[in-house]
Each structure stands twice: as structure tokens, then as C-alpha cells.
Motif scaffolding. Sequence first.
Motif, PDB file in Angstrom:
ATOM      1  N   TYR C  16      40.928  28.384  25.797  1.00 15.12           N
ATOM      2  CA  TYR C  16      40.539  29.628  26.469  1.00 15.12           C
ATOM      3  C   TYR C  16      39.319  29.394  27.357  1.00 15.12           C
ATOM      4  O   TYR C  16      39.278  29.834  28.509  1.00 15.12           O
ATOM      5  CB  TYR C  16      40.237  30.721  25.429  1.00 15.12           C
ATOM      6  CG  TYR C  16      39.997  32.064  26.055  1.00 15.12           C
ATOM      7  CD1 TYR C  16      41.044  32.958  26.245  1.00 15.12           C
ATOM      8  CD2 TYR C  16      38.728  32.432  26.510  1.00 15.12           C
ATOM      9  CE1 TYR C  16      40.835  34.184  26.857  1.00 15.12           C
ATOM     10  CE2 TYR C  16      38.511  33.643  27.127  1.00 15.12           C
ATOM     11  CZ  TYR C  16      39.564  34.517  27.293  1.00 15.12           C
ATOM     12  OH  TYR C  16      39.363  35.719  27.919  1.00 15.12           O
ATOM     13  N   VAL C  17      38.350  28.658  26.822  1.00 17.33           N
ATOM     14  CA  VAL C  17      37.109  28.443  27.576  1.00 17.33           C
ATOM     15  C   VAL C  17      37.342  27.501  28.755  1.00 17.33           C
ATOM     16  O   VAL C  17      36.841  27.734  29.862  1.00 17.33           O
ATOM     17  CB  VAL C  17      36.022  27.906  26.633  1.00 17.33           C
ATOM     18  CG1 VAL C  17      34.790  27.520  27.411  1.00 17.33           C
ATOM     19  CG2 VAL C  17      35.684  28.960  25.598  1.00 17.33           C
ATOM     20  N   THR C  20      38.954  29.451  31.373  1.00 15.10           N
ATOM     21  CA  THR C  20      37.995  30.342  32.013  1.00 15.10           C
ATOM     22  C   THR C  20      37.192  29.601  33.080  1.00 15.10           C
ATOM     23  O   THR C  20      36.946  30.136  34.171  1.00 15.10           O
ATOM     24  CB  THR C  20      37.038  30.937  30.945  1.00 15.10           C
ATOM     25  OG1 THR C  20      37.815  31.708  30.026  1.00 15.10           O
ATOM     26  CG2 THR C  20      35.975  31.815  31.576  1.00 15.10           C
ATOM     27  N   SER C  21      36.807  28.352  32.784  1.00 18.73           N
ATOM     28  CA  SER C  21      36.036  27.600  33.783  1.00 18.73           C
ATOM     29  C   SER C  21      36.889  27.345  35.027  1.00 18.73           C
ATOM     30  O   SER C  21      36.385  27.359  36.149  1.00 18.73           O
ATOM     31  CB  SER C  21      35.493  26.295  33.193  1.00 18.73           C
ATOM     32  OG  SER C  21      36.409  25.236  33.352  1.00 18.73           O
ATOM     33  N   ALA C  23      39.378  29.363  36.068  1.00 24.11           N
ATOM     34  CA  ALA C  23      39.536  30.657  36.745  1.00 24.11           C
ATOM     35  C   ALA C  23      38.256  31.020  37.513  1.00 24.11           C
ATOM     36  O   ALA C  23      38.325  31.519  38.647  1.00 24.11           O
ATOM     37  CB  ALA C  23      39.882  31.736  35.720  1.00 24.11           C
ATOM     38  N   LEU C  24      37.110  30.755  36.910  1.00 22.13           N
ATOM     39  CA  LEU C  24      35.844  31.067  37.593  1.00 22.13           C
ATOM     40  C   LEU C  24      35.688  30.225  38.862  1.00 22.13           C
ATOM     41  O   LEU C  24      35.258  30.726  39.903  1.00 22.13           O
ATOM     42  CB  LEU C  24      34.661  30.811  36.652  1.00 22.13           C
ATOM     43  CG  LEU C  24      34.430  31.871  35.581  1.00 22.13           C
ATOM     44  CD1 LEU C  24      33.307  31.430  34.642  1.00 22.13           C
ATOM     45  CD2 LEU C  24      34.073  33.216  36.217  1.00 22.13           C
ATOM     46  N   ALA C  40      43.374  27.806  36.040  1.00 21.69           N
ATOM     47  CA  ALA C  40      43.214  28.064  34.608  1.00 21.69           C
ATOM     48  C   ALA C  40      44.142  27.159  33.795  1.00 21.69           C
ATOM     49  O   ALA C  40      43.723  26.500  32.833  1.00 21.69           O
ATOM     50  CB  ALA C  40      43.494  29.536  34.292  1.00 21.69           C
ATOM     51  N   ALA C  75      43.260  33.972  29.601  1.00 24.26           N
ATOM     52  CA  ALA C  75      41.927  33.709  30.157  1.00 24.26           C
ATOM     53  C   ALA C  75      41.905  34.019  31.649  1.00 24.26           C
ATOM     54  O   ALA C  75      40.921  34.566  32.173  1.00 24.26           O
ATOM     55  CB  ALA C  75      41.525  32.256  29.908  1.00 24.26           C
ATOM     56  N   THR C  79      39.535  36.895  33.212  1.00 23.74           N
ATOM     57  CA  THR C  79      38.549  36.491  34.214  1.00 23.74           C
ATOM     58  C   THR C  79      38.811  37.209  35.535  1.00 23.74           C
ATOM     59  O   THR C  79      37.871  37.570  36.253  1.00 23.74           O
ATOM     60  CB  THR C  79      38.589  34.968  34.419  1.00 23.74           C
ATOM     61  OG1 THR C  79      38.569  34.337  33.144  1.00 23.74           O
ATOM     62  CG2 THR C  79      37.397  34.491  35.232  1.00 23.74           C
ATOM     63  N   HIS C  83      35.368  39.096  35.845  1.00 23.87           N
ATOM     64  CA  HIS C  83      34.600  37.881  36.129  1.00 23.87           C
ATOM     65  C   HIS C  83      33.094  38.094  36.289  1.00 23.87           C
ATOM     66  O   HIS C  83      32.328  37.201  35.935  1.00 23.87           O
ATOM     67  CB  HIS C  83      35.183  37.099  37.300  1.00 23.87           C
ATOM     68  CG  HIS C  83      35.210  37.838  38.579  1.00 23.87           C
ATOM     69  ND1 HIS C  83      34.312  37.591  39.579  1.00 23.87           N
ATOM     70  CD2 HIS C  83      36.006  38.827  39.015  1.00 23.87           C
ATOM     71  CE1 HIS C  83      34.583  38.397  40.591  1.00 23.87           C
ATOM     72  NE2 HIS C  83      35.597  39.150  40.269  1.00 23.87           N
ATOM     73  N   VAL C  86      32.048  37.781  32.785  1.00 27.40           N
ATOM     74  CA  VAL C  86      32.249  36.416  32.295  1.00 27.40           C
ATOM     75  C   VAL C  86      31.147  35.503  32.829  1.00 27.40           C
ATOM     76  O   VAL C  86      30.615  34.648  32.122  1.00 27.40           O
ATOM     77  CB  VAL C  86      33.640  35.895  32.711  1.00 27.40           C
ATOM     78  CG1 VAL C  86      33.791  34.416  32.367  1.00 27.40           C
ATOM     79  CG2 VAL C  86      34.736  36.717  32.045  1.00 27.40           C
ATOM     80  N   VAL C  93      29.743  30.519  27.459  1.00 26.65           N
ATOM     81  CA  VAL C  93      30.897  29.752  27.931  1.00 26.65           C
ATOM     82  C   VAL C  93      30.617  28.257  27.832  1.00 26.65           C
ATOM     83  O   VAL C  93      31.454  27.470  27.371  1.00 26.65           O
ATOM     84  CB  VAL C  93      31.269  30.159  29.375  1.00 26.65           C
ATOM     85  CG1 VAL C  93      32.222  29.142  29.997  1.00 26.65           C
ATOM     86  CG2 VAL C  93      31.897  31.545  29.403  1.00 26.65           C
TER      87      VAL C  93
END
Lengths: 210, 210, 210
Positions: C16-17, C20-21, C23-24, C40, C75, C79, C83, C86, C93
Motif C-alpha cells: 500500500y505504501v 502510494t509513493s 501515485a504521489l 502505483a 492506494a 491518493t 493526496h 497523504v 509514509v
Amino acid sequence: MHASTMVSALELVGLYVFATSGALMAIQKGFDVVGIVVLALLTALGGGIVRDVVIGTAPPAAFRDVVYLIIPLAAAVVTFFAHPLVRRLSFPVLVFDAAGLGLFCVTGTLQALDHGLGPVQAILLGVVTAVGGGVLRDITARETPALVRVETDLYAIPAAAGATVVALAYRAELPMPVVATCAAVAVFLFRIIAMVRHWTAPTAITYRNP
Amino acid sequence: MHASTMVSALELVGLYVFATSGALMAIQKGFDVVGIVVLALLTALGGGIVRDVVIGTAPPAAFRDVVYLIIPLAAAVVTFFAHPLVRRLSFPVLVFDAAGLGLFCVTGTLQALDHGLGPVQAILLGVVTAVGGGVLRDITARETPALVRVETDLYAIPAAAGATVVALAYRAELPMPVVATCAAVAVFLFRIIAMVRHWTAPTAITYRNP
Amino acid sequence: MHASTMVSALELVGLYVFATSGALMAIQKGFDVVGIVVLALLTALGGGIVRDVVIGTAPPAAFRDVVYLIIPLAAAVVTFFAHPLVRRLSFPVLVFDAAGLGLFCVTGTLQALDHGLGPVQAILLGVVTAVGGGVLRDITARETPALVRVETDLYAIPAAAGATVVALAYRAELPMPVVATCAAVAVFLFRIIAMVRHWTAPTAITYRNP
């Protein structure tokens, strides 16, 4: 047999057009003939190779029948000599590209399902089959993948929609030849309309409400 | 056994030199020691790993004998400490790189043929074995792959020529040890001459007749 | 079973994390929703897919249980909508990312060892499992991989240290559940300390003594 002949013919047209888009990108970036051949092969075959490596069928389809290599090489040669003409044909190229998108997302999904993968996984592999080569083309040419750019008319989303329909119909045991044909045609039309109307995918929410 | 010992020795020299080119690129781009190791491994082993994944031999040769990892790691360490000296040796490095090119395109083609792939497929995999690592190096370092740049002296084309000779001789059932040796030497000389005379590959036709 | 449940739970948190990185990064680069999903999935699953392709287990774990796709997709969705929130959680994170790093380098190494690979190869695959997705994320987003940049706080080196401990303990036939847990926790703490103190990896020697 008629149907499968048509699928094969469409598949070769799709490969030819995908390879042409790779060759045109290489020419636009000023690459030499090696670059033209590399991008033609990668664009046409990259998505299917990734799918087959994930599924675990070795060698990938692209290496089983020599015609899968000959077609992109032919596209590279034709584009090498006739690229001003090919460029002027950009709308027909985009139409055939949309046909390839529809066809490959459906056949990719079906192959994943036939190898026992679950529906979500098969949808993902169907999309990878259809769009993976273009991403590899863009990465190799040092372009931001068109697939992820906000200016790009919907491309992955029609493929994902078509793959989803195929996976659901497979689950529901509907007659696949009919479903697959309809899904491929629907993806094709969806993509064409998205191009004509310049539909784009949304970016993350708050970019619009800052 | 003498011959296969020489092939093995040459193979290790080739891996060492490919890894050195990766490590030098990493240093030139200001990467840290992790980047030096990553590019050394990727340049030396990337092409062979792609070939083995396509052929379907798992794990790839690069992961079967630890020496295939030790040699690029050693090249990374030596380059890390002695890179000004290594840089001054750029001509010898290019000569050994040409030897690696000749050797790997021949062995890659033979391995594909031995696994039952057709001649065109085997030629492609031979070229991928020889040049794939360099492409992965350049993509990871965010450089346009040297392979496709018009300024690059012929690199893929000697490899493709050598691979073609090997595939044709295999078909004609000629004695492979002799053919393979001659092909590797010919690719080596072709590449050296291309470097000395700065032969480059053509770009698409009408760039010259605008 | 308790332990394996905890491993599974941690694994899902790690995925998940990582997702997330990805997606960010996609949102930061202005990619659309397709780019957010692509990055993602690639960040979360890329390293493990490469490991499984090298080991030769097809389909890769990422395609065997649908939860491995659902988690990164979730995720991406979260995000996409949340976001800014997040982003404000960037320290948590990073802490969970360090947990993922510790977990995946250990499980990746163990899987390679269980499939009969040698210790050096298993260490390399453990590191690839943990850091490979991030490299693919950066390449696709046209960033220099954070992994190789000199400003990046130690990331691959804690993973390599943990993988080495696991491979040595496996050789010495120590009780693996204990060793694996300790190694994962140690990598986690090593990474956290490296972040807090901004430890970086050295660049090639003579950059300092010009």
C-alpha cells in the motif's frame, strides 16, 4: 476458421500499425535505422512479450511464429523510405491503431483467462498487451509515456473497459466469439470517439480546486 | 575443452568490460556507489537476462553461476577506486567491448537456436544479448540509448551481421565451432573498423533530401 | 500461523505504501488517473515481478492472489482523492516505506534461497524485490532513479545488509523465523536512522580529491 483468419489478419494489421508508430517516433527523434527497427519491434511486440512472460508461456508468441517479427520489420522498412507519406496518413494510422487497441486488449485478456488467471489479473494483462509496447517505445525514446500524459485522448481506459467486459462475459460463460468481437469493436469505437471529441482522463482531484 | 575454456575466459572479459562501461557512465552522471553497482550489473547482465527470459530458461545464466555476478561487481569496485585510470584506458576498453560484442552476439544466437527458436528469432536474440545491457544502462541513466543515436559508430549492425552468419551456417549444418569463432572475430573487426573510420548508420531517407 | 498472518498484513501495508509513493509521484508530475494507477501498480509490484520472472515462478505472486492488485489500486484511488492529506502524512509514509523495505528484502531473499539460488544471487534478488519497483517508477516518470542519486538517504544499502544477514543465516541453518524478523527490523531501523541523520552513500573516490 473464417473468424480466426480474420483475427489473424487484424492482428497483423495491428502489429504493422503499432510498429509504424514506433518507427515514426524514432524518425521524429532523429534516430538512425537501428533506432527505427528497435522502436518498431518494441512498440509492436513489447506488450505481448510482457504478457507472455507474466503468464509463463515461453518463448512468447512474438518469438514463436516468424511473421510476428517480419511484420514490424516490414513496417520499419516502409516507414524508413516513405515516412513523409506515412505521416500524411496519420489519421488512417490512428484508426488502425484504435483497431489494434481493441483487438489486443481482447485477445490479451482471453489468453490470460485461458491460462487460468483471475478476472482482475486478466484485465490488467489485456491492457498491458494493448498499451505496453507504446510505453516501452516512449521510455526508450526518452519521452514521457503518452499513456500517462493528461493531454492524451483516452487510450488505456477504452482498453480497460473492453477487457472488463470480456472478463465478466467469460465468468458468465457467454459465447466468447460474439462477446470478443463486440468488445473489440466497442473499444475501437470508444477510442475513435475519444479522439474526435478529445476526451481526456481526469487528473487528481484538487488540481482543479486549489 | 581448450576452446570452451577460451570462450569462458572471453565471456568473463566481455562481462568485465561491459560492467566497466556501466560503472563509468554512473560516475560520469554523479551517481553514488549504489548507482555504480546497479549500472555495472545491468550493463553486463541485462542483455543475457532478457534473452534467457524470452527463451524460457529460468533462472537466467546470470543467476546460475555466481561468477557472472562477481565479475561485474569486481568491475564496479575497480572502477569506483581507479576510474581516472580506467578512463585513460578508454581505447583498450572499447577494443574489449568490441570483443564482447562479437562473442555475445554469437553465443546468444547459438543459445536461441539450441532452444529451437527459428533463425530470425535467434538473430534478434543474439543482438539483444550483445546490445541489450547497454540500452538498459542508458535508459536507467536517463540518456538516449547510444544504440539508436545517429552519431554512434556502427554497433548493432556488426552484431546483426554476425548473428545472421551464425544462423545461416547453423541451418546449413556447417561445423559450428569454426563458424562461431570466425563470426565473432569478424564482428570484432567490423566494429573496430567502424569505430576507427566513424561509420554510422543511415537515418530515414528524406532527412537527406529535404 | 500468527507469524505468517503478521507477515501477510505487513506485506499488504508495504504494498500500500509503495503504491502510494508511485501515485504521489504521478500526481506531482501532472499525470492523469491512468498514470496514477500505472505508477502505483509498478512501484508496488515491479520488484517482486522481476524477482519471480528471474526465479522462474509463473505467474508471479503479484498475479496469483488478486489482493496484490487490489491493494495498490486502493492506494491509487485514495491518493487520487486525498493526496493533499497523504502528502501531509509524508513522515508516516516514509516510516511505512522503511517497513516495506525491511520486509521485502527479507522475503525476497528467502524466496530466492528456497528456489535453490546461491546466496549472492539471493541477496541481489532480495534487494531487487525491495527497490526494483521504485526504480521502475522513476524511469517511467522520467526521473533519475532516486536509488542512484547521491542526495538520497541510504536505501539499497540497508536492504543489501539485511539480505546478506538472511543469506548467511540460511547457510548456517539458524532458525529462519527469528533471523528473518530480526533482519527485517534491523533494516527498518537502519533506514530510519539513515533518513533522520541524512546518511548518504559515497560517490567514486576521486570526486573528493580532484
